[in-house]
Enzyme design. Structure first.
Site, mmCIF file in Angstrom:
data_model
loop_
_atom_site.group_PDB
_atom_site.id
_atom_site.type_symbol
_atom_site.label_atom_id
_atom_site.label_comp_id
_atom_site.label_asym_id
_atom_site.label_seq_id
_atom_site.Cartn_x
_atom_site.Cartn_y
_atom_site.Cartn_z
ATOM 1 C CG HIS A 268 -2.239 -0.634 1.028
ATOM 2 N ND1 HIS A 268 -2.382 -1.993 0.951
ATOM 3 C CD2 HIS A 268 -3.485 -0.111 0.893
ATOM 4 C CE1 HIS A 268 -3.670 -2.286 0.774
ATOM 5 N NE2 HIS A 268 -4.352 -1.167 0.732
ATOM 6 C CG HIS A 315 1.858 -2.625 6.637
ATOM 7 N ND1 HIS A 315 2.689 -3.615 6.166
ATOM 8 C CD2 HIS A 315 0.847 -2.521 5.738
ATOM 9 C CE1 HIS A 315 2.202 -4.083 5.027
ATOM 10 N NE2 HIS A 315 1.087 -3.442 4.749
#
Length: 498
Positions: A268, A315
């Protein structure tokens, strides 16, 4: 030596899941973690209990024989699988767990909830211990959790003004929906939800065609080229490194869809850096708009996507930083060669053969990096889309369709926005997407039985058939290759008659 120690300390700090948890708490997110699932062990038994404590949903990856919902859109960020178990510092091995999911979309009776620690004997029948992906022992993490952040100490006590929310979308591999959590700041929740969608497949399958059909086909095809390479490199790097997601607890899993995928680097963050800045570099000077406006939009886009991944609990800070730097390095090396690559695709007589062979070869390589998972098909899907767009650009050049503007036609003036312009653009988008949906449905119906027959694989259970590399790779490659081809050839041709 001192500098080396500081570097190691910084690495551990940026990889620490407690840093993610503190940021989530600062943004008003708190978990409803159970206090009876191994998080309140006594001092004498904590080490033994922590050695047995592990969950698929704390960031480690299990290998499921049958996956959850597939992500079959043009853009994708897939899911890796297989359970990562540390046997020594920096050493990982896979343990196949066929009990994660019994059938597609169905959760196992033993599937742990988001944020709830369970013993490995219950979850996978395996003893677990050693060092986590951030280099710290899981025993130490369990001890840290006992004295962790304020959000952890509060447990599931609901604060005034907070509301209970379920994780966004169930796990793509296991179908697990996760556990509810509390949010106190709805503005940040919706803002970061929008930010993470800027890196998801739904955005890309609408954004790229919209740019191609309504703004600039030249920019659209080059954006897709950058996106394909960024996503491919990012996904392959994830499979090679094999780091798990941030542990939960202490991290709250606001999103579950990609929780079975590997973590380092953040794809991302890679796409959220590459796409807006590539769009800015390619359009500034080609279209008339202020430099400060374009740069500001690119920076905001990038920051929103990157920070949203930490907010979602997907993350660590290190994953995101590495993703951004990886993308910057890629752009520095790739953008100067973009004219050469695009010119080759358009004019070389052997371009079609090389395009098909290259993308197919890259797909074969990616399939050797890991065991079967939904991300393997997703990678083939990305490569097929890129090959189809590149082939369509070659055909358009040969037939004289959608010619690139000459230098004397540049820069383009920004059109005045009005209801008529917006309505026409949306109509073109809807018509084009309908053509793509029909193309995909037709190709899926034709390709799967054909590929299964060619390779002698039973086609009665499509899900099982697609776990064979010889079926999944050509199936996805062909279906989305045709879809990508129609994005740049058939749809623009049809829209030219409207």
């Amino acid at each position: 030596m001192e500098k080396s120690n500081r570097f190691v300390e910084l690495y551990h700090y940026l990889q620490d899941p407690h840093l993610v948890a503190r940021f989530q708490h600062f943004c008003g997110v708190s978990g409803t973690f159970s206090r009876t699932g191994g998080t309140t062990t006594t001092k004498t038994g904590s080490s033994k209990e922590a050695d047995r404590t592990h969950s698929h949903y704390n960031g480690a990856c299990h290998h499921g024989i049958t996956g959850g919902n597939e992500s079959e859109n043009m853009a994708v960020i897939g899911s890796g699988e297989g359970e990562n178990i540390q046997t020594a510092v920096g050493v990982r091995k896979r343990v196949v767990n066929s009990k994660v999911v019994t059938k597609r979309g169905e959760e196992s009776e033993n599937t742990p909830q988001n944020g709830v620690l369970v013993s490995a004997e219950t979850a996978a029948g395996e003893a677990f211990g050693g060092v986590g992906s951030n280099g710290r022992s899981l025993v130490g993490q369990a001890d840290d959790f006992k004295g962790g952040t304020e959000s952890e100490e509060r447990g599931h006590e609901e604060a005034p003004g907070s509301s209970t929310v379920k994780p966004r979308r169930k796990n793509s591999l296991t179908g697990d929906v996760g556990q509810e959590f509390l949010i106190q700041n709805r503005f940040l929740y919706y803002m970061f939800t929008f930010g993470t969608e800027l890196g998801n497949e739904l955005f890309y399958i609408t954004f790229f065609p919209f740019v191609t059909w309504n703004v600039d086909a030249f920019v659209g095809r080059r954006l897709i080229m950058v996106w394909v390479w960024v996503m491919y490199l990012g996904q392959c790097t994830k499979d090679i490194i094999g780091w798990s997601r941030p542990a939960s607890p202490p991290v709250v899993k606001v999103e579950m869809f990609y929780n079975s995928e590997y973590s380092m680097p953040s794809t991302h963050a890679m796409s959220g850096t590459a796409i807006p800045f590539t769009l800015f570099f390619m359009t500034y000077g080609r279209w008339e708009y202020p430099f400060s406006l374009g740069l500001s939009l690119a920076l905001c886009w990038c920051l929103l996507v990157c920070v949203s991944r930490i907010y979602m609990g997907m993350h660590s800070v290190l994953d995101v930083i590495v993703g951004v730097l990886y993308s910057v390095l890629f752009l520095v090396l790739f953008l100067p060669a973009l004219d050469l690559i695009d010119g080759f695709n358009l004019t070389c007589r052997f371009a079609p053969l090389i395009i098909v062979s290259l993308h197919l070869g890259l797909g074969l390589f990616s399939f050797t990096l890991d065991t079967w998972s939904t991300s393997r098909g997703d990678t083939a899907q990305i490569l097929g889309t890129g090959a189809g767009v590149a082939l369509a650009s070659h055909v358009n050049c040969r037939l004289g369709l959608i010619p690139d503007p000459t230098p004397d036609q540049l820069p383009f003036a920004t059109p005045a926005f009005g209801a008529g312009l917006v309505g026409a653009a949306l109509l073109r988008l809807v018509l084009g997407v309908l053509v793509l949906m029909a193309t995909r449905a037709l190709m899926k119906a034709v390709t799967m039985p054909l590929v299964c027959r060619v390779f002698g694989v039973p086609s009665g259970d499509v899900r099982k058939a697609r776990q064979h590399m010889e079926v999944e790779l050509p199936y996805r490659y062909i279906v989305y290759g045709v879809v990508g081809f129609n994005v740049l050839f058939l749809v623009p041709l049809l829209l030219s008659y409207t």
